[in-house]
Design an enzyme around this catalytic site. Structure first.
Site, PDB file in Angstrom:
ATOM      1  N   GLU A 271       0.512  -1.370   0.432  1.00  0.00           N
ATOM      2  CA  GLU A 271       0.079   0.354   0.148  1.00  0.00           C
ATOM      3  C   GLU A 271       0.594   1.230   0.120  1.00  0.00           C
ATOM      4  O   GLU A 271       2.428   1.543   0.318  1.00  0.00           O
ATOM      5  CB  GLU A 271      -0.958   0.166   0.788  1.00  0.00           C
ATOM      6  CG  GLU A 271      -1.921   0.575   0.896  1.00  0.00           C
ATOM      7  CD  GLU A 271      -2.712   0.334   2.566  1.00  0.00           C
ATOM      8  OE1 GLU A 271      -3.424  -0.898   2.425  1.00  0.00           O
ATOM      9  OE2 GLU A 271      -2.836   1.029   3.151  1.00  0.00           O
TER      10      GLU A 271
ATOM     11  N   GLU B 106      -3.917  10.498   3.738  1.00  0.00           N
ATOM     12  CA  GLU B 106      -4.044  10.487   4.275  1.00  0.00           C
ATOM     13  C   GLU B 106      -4.683  11.740   5.279  1.00  0.00           C
ATOM     14  O   GLU B 106      -3.772  12.612   5.211  1.00  0.00           O
ATOM     15  CB  GLU B 106      -4.403   9.325   5.870  1.00  0.00           C
ATOM     16  CG  GLU B 106      -4.648   8.147   5.217  1.00  0.00           C
ATOM     17  CD  GLU B 106      -4.705   7.140   5.134  1.00  0.00           C
ATOM     18  OE1 GLU B 106      -5.267   6.404   6.064  1.00  0.00           O
ATOM     19  OE2 GLU B 106      -3.320   6.917   6.970  1.00  0.00           O
TER      20      GLU B 106
END
Ligand SMILES: *[C@@H]1O[C@H](CO)[C@@H](O)[C@H](O)[C@H]1NC(C)=O
Length: 276
Positions: free
Chosen positions: A121, A125
């Protein structure tokens, strides 16, 4: 500093009662033989969400996409909402540039996630209560046991204005950029000599979710600025546009006609990925 490692998969699981459907953990090629991943290949994608839906993205179950002049509208009114869209196709190294305004609100997280079937990943964010920083993070094979991969980057008014956030991912470096300026790089050498470097074909997932819900773990809520005050809802993120370029097994834009990526074995290493 306290870095809370949250993988998108773990996240959606924690965030929503709809979750099983939302994250639908797919066939994990570390453990079984899985269908091929469709590739973007040489067809670049430019999605302008101010004009409406983009065929490269599918809304996940529980998400009813809305669009306006600001782009795709990801709205949270209640605890168990987690609007999410994902590409059906994959990049195997490549670059994404996304223009967005993150959702405000304590405990509300806006995310842009590159994620592979074996849970490598690369993330952006934003925590809604932090209107001065964006966060970068990465994961290898879904391993969330350490707290040392996340980083914070200054950005002006991310929940009240649009910025361009970029991830360029090659076999040699991950480069996170804000408005065209590199704010972080990660090389394989910095990731356990390459062993935990993100290295398998990735989908692009866009999602907004509640990390400060009543059912959230205290550490998760703390990372997200605290428990969410839903009397302040709605919390809205706007994803205005995204461009996606698949480098198709190379380290630069490629014109090769790749249609799919196949895991050649269960190692999860980039060398095992075959392009057809
Ligand atoms: C996860 O990462 C930690 C720290 O690098 C490591 O000690 C552990 O063995 C890893 N777990 C798995 C299942 O690979």
């Amino acid at each position: 500093m306290f870095f809370k490692p949250i993988s998108a998969a773990a996240v959606a699981l924690a965030a929503s009662g709809l979750v099983a459907a939302q994250t639908s953990i797919k066939c994990n090629p570390l453990y079984m033989t899985c269908p091929a991943d469709p590739a973007f290949g040489s067809e670049g994608v430019n999605c302008d969400f101010t004009k409406g839906a983009c065929s490269a993205f599918q809304a996940l179950e529980g998400t009813t996409p809305e669009y306006n002049g600001n782009g795709a509208v990801f709205e949270i009114q209640r605890e168990f909402e987690a609007p999410t869209m994902a590409t059906a196709k994959y990049i195997f190294f490549g670059r994404i540039d996304i223009v967005l305004q993150a959702a405000p609100g304590r405990g509300i997280v806006t995310s842009v996630v590159l994620q592979s079937d074996d849970l490598d990943e690369i993330d952006w964010e934003w925590v809604g209560s932090d209107n001065a920083q964006a966060q970068s993070n990465y994961f290898s094979k879904g391993n969330t046991s350490t707290y040392d991969r996340g980083a914070y980057h200054p950005v002006g008014n991310p929940t009240g204005s649009f910025h361009t956030y970029t991830i360029e991912w090659t076999s040699k470096v991950v480069n996170w950029m804000i408005d065209g300026n590199s704010v972080r790089t990660l090389t394989p050498e910095q990731a356990n000599g390459g062993a935990t470097y993100p290295q398998t074909p990735m989908q692009i997932k866009l999602g907004t979710w509640v990390a400060g819900g009543t059912a959230s773990a205290p550490g998760t809520a703390q990372w997200a600025g605290g428990y969410t005050d839903f009397t302040a809802a709605p919390f809205i993120a706007y994803y205005k546009s995204i461009s996606i370029v698949d480098y198709a097994s190379s380290d630069a834009p490629s014109s090769s006609g790749v249609d799919e990526y196949v895991y050649g074995d269960r190692s999860g290493s980039s060398q095992s990925i075959q392009s057809h």
